[in-house]
Design a protein around this motif. Structure first.
Motif, mmCIF file in Angstrom:
data_model
loop_
_atom_site.group_PDB
_atom_site.id
_atom_site.type_symbol
_atom_site.label_atom_id
_atom_site.label_comp_id
_atom_site.label_asym_id
_atom_site.label_seq_id
_atom_site.Cartn_x
_atom_site.Cartn_y
_atom_site.Cartn_z
ATOM 1 N N MET A 1 0.865 -1.178 0.000
ATOM 2 C CA MET A 1 0.000 0.000 0.000
ATOM 3 C C MET A 1 0.898 1.224 0.000
ATOM 4 S SD MET A 1 -2.836 1.408 2.727
ATOM 5 C CE MET A 1 -4.066 0.165 2.465
ATOM 6 N N ASP B 1 1.248 5.305 -0.026
ATOM 7 C CA ASP B 1 0.616 6.592 0.284
ATOM 8 C C ASP B 1 1.390 7.676 -0.462
ATOM 9 O OD1 ASP B 1 -0.485 8.867 1.434
ATOM 10 O OD2 ASP B 1 0.508 8.587 3.372
ATOM 11 N N PHE C 1 -1.832 5.725 9.203
ATOM 12 C CA PHE C 1 -1.104 4.869 8.271
ATOM 13 C C PHE C 1 -0.044 4.060 9.025
ATOM 14 C CE2 PHE C 1 1.807 4.094 4.655
ATOM 15 C CZ PHE C 1 0.902 3.636 3.711
ATOM 16 N N PHE D 1 3.641 -1.259 3.929
ATOM 17 C CA PHE D 1 3.094 0.093 3.872
ATOM 18 C C PHE D 1 4.243 1.008 3.475
ATOM 19 C CE2 PHE D 1 -0.115 -2.104 6.036
ATOM 20 C CZ PHE D 1 -1.264 -1.332 6.117
ATOM 21 N N LYS E 1 5.497 4.995 1.597
ATOM 22 C CA LYS E 1 5.136 6.391 1.364
ATOM 23 C C LYS E 1 5.994 6.951 0.239
ATOM 24 C CE LYS E 1 3.980 8.851 5.086
ATOM 25 N NZ LYS E 1 2.546 8.921 5.118
ATOM 26 N N LEU F 1 -3.907 6.718 -2.150
ATOM 27 C CA LEU F 1 -3.384 5.402 -1.790
ATOM 28 C C LEU F 1 -3.534 4.472 -2.988
ATOM 29 C CD1 LEU F 1 -5.217 5.133 1.613
ATOM 30 C CD2 LEU F 1 -2.781 5.554 1.322
ATOM 31 N N LEU G 1 -8.117 1.830 6.483
ATOM 32 C CA LEU G 1 -6.859 1.404 5.864
ATOM 33 C C LEU G 1 -6.689 -0.105 6.005
ATOM 34 C CD1 LEU G 1 -4.583 4.274 7.203
ATOM 35 C CD2 LEU G 1 -5.198 3.897 4.806
#
Length: 141
Positions: free
Chosen positions: A57, A59, A75, A88, A90, A111, A132
């Motif tokens: 995922m 962001d 997050f 996760f 970014k 996202l 999320l």
């Protein structure tokens, strides 16, 4: 399963289990159980997305974005629930304009969930931790 180390971006083969007590990178020896969001840049983005068997995922955010700043703790909190289940990550669209353009990011936060190197879902707007988790749960095994 193939797992990309969030520290050195080496690909590791890890046996699939329900839970793990210990899992370290074969190259840098760092823990693969680290659940902190990984900062991706143009030089390591594809390494993480393409080489991971785990859903990722991402962001897409910016420092000046109020909703991005509001979602950041959610997050990070959601990421803690997915050691070796999901990644996760970014991408700061201010410093990584090429990635923002590549994925047609028009509003932030956006996202994108990738699985096996393919974009599976895209959501714009800040989400609470529970949302999320519901989003990523669709892609975890």
């Amino acid at each position: 399963m193939k797992v990309v180390c969030p520290h050195c971006f080496s690909v590791n083969n890890v046996p699939k289990k329900d839970s793990y007590k210990k899992a370290n990178c074969g190259k840098c020896k760092s823990s693969l159980l680290d659940t902190e969001p990984v900062n991706l840049i143009s030089t390591n983005f594809d390494d993480m997305i393409v080489n991971s068997d785990l859903p990722v995922m991402v962001d897409f955010w910016a420092t000046w974005c109020g909703p991005c700043q509001m979602m950041a703790p959610n997050f990070s909190a959601a990421a803690k629930h997915y050691p070796l289940k999901a990644v996760f990550a970014k991408v700061n669209t201010e410093t990584q304009e090429i990635l923002g353009a590549r994925f047609g990011i028009r509003s932030i936060p956006t996202l994108i969930i990738f699985k096996n190197g393919v974009e599976k879902e895209r959501v714009s707007g800040a989400l609470p931790k529970e949302s999320l988790m519901q989003l990523i749960d669709k892609y975890t095994d």
